[in-house]
Design a protein around this motif. Structure first.
Motif, PDB file in Angstrom:
ATOM      1  N   GLY A  38     -12.705 -22.056  -8.820  1.00  0.00           N
ATOM      2  CA  GLY A  38     -13.024 -20.652  -8.593  1.00  0.00           C
ATOM      3  C   GLY A  38     -12.450 -19.697  -9.620  1.00  0.00           C
ATOM      4  O   GLY A  38     -12.281 -18.526  -9.337  1.00  0.00           O
ATOM      5  N   GLY A  39     -12.108 -20.215 -10.804  1.00  0.00           N
ATOM      6  CA  GLY A  39     -11.560 -19.352 -11.835  1.00  0.00           C
ATOM      7  C   GLY A  39     -10.170 -18.838 -11.516  1.00  0.00           C
ATOM      8  O   GLY A  39      -9.747 -17.797 -12.016  1.00  0.00           O
ATOM      9  N   ALA A  40      -9.439 -19.578 -10.677  1.00  0.00           N
ATOM     10  CA  ALA A  40      -8.108 -19.150 -10.242  1.00  0.00           C
ATOM     11  C   ALA A  40      -7.039 -19.305 -11.311  1.00  0.00           C
ATOM     12  O   ALA A  40      -5.893 -18.950 -11.082  1.00  0.00           O
ATOM     13  N   GLY A  41      -7.387 -19.853 -12.458  1.00  0.00           N
ATOM     14  CA  GLY A  41      -6.429 -20.011 -13.538  1.00  0.00           C
ATOM     15  C   GLY A  41      -6.438 -21.411 -14.103  1.00  0.00           C
ATOM     16  O   GLY A  41      -7.415 -22.149 -13.963  1.00  0.00           O
ATOM     17  N   VAL A  42      -5.313 -21.781 -14.696  1.00  0.00           N
ATOM     18  CA  VAL A  42      -5.191 -23.066 -15.375  1.00  0.00           C
ATOM     19  C   VAL A  42      -3.865 -23.704 -14.976  1.00  0.00           C
ATOM     20  O   VAL A  42      -2.834 -23.024 -14.906  1.00  0.00           O
TER      21      VAL A  42
END
Length: 79
Positions: A38-42
């Protein structure tokens, strides 16, 4: 996915696709990175300890780091 935080166990993360740099060497001196759902980071982990802790960064933090590395901001660390 529950709240992510720096140092969390990789076992607490959902199944991720981890990637090493093509510059990684056979001795395992590399880190691995994976995009969080969900594009929450890396997430970043030590390739020699894949079951160990993961560092979690926002997408904006990773963009700043990669662009800085591309611009040579950290070259003094490898000379």
């Amino acid at each position: 996915m529950n709240h992510t935080y720096n140092g969390m166990s990789t076992h607490e993360l959902p199944a991720l696709t981890w990637q090493k740099s093509r510059r990684s060497n056979p001795s395992g001196n590399c880190v691995e990175m994976a995009q969080l759902p969900g594009g929450a980071g890396v997430a970043i982990r030590n390739s020699r300890d894949p079951d160990g802790p993961a560092l979690i960064y926002t997408t904006d933090e990773i963009v700043a780091f990669i662009l800085g590395a591309r611009d040579g901001d950290f070259d003094h660390l490898i000379t």
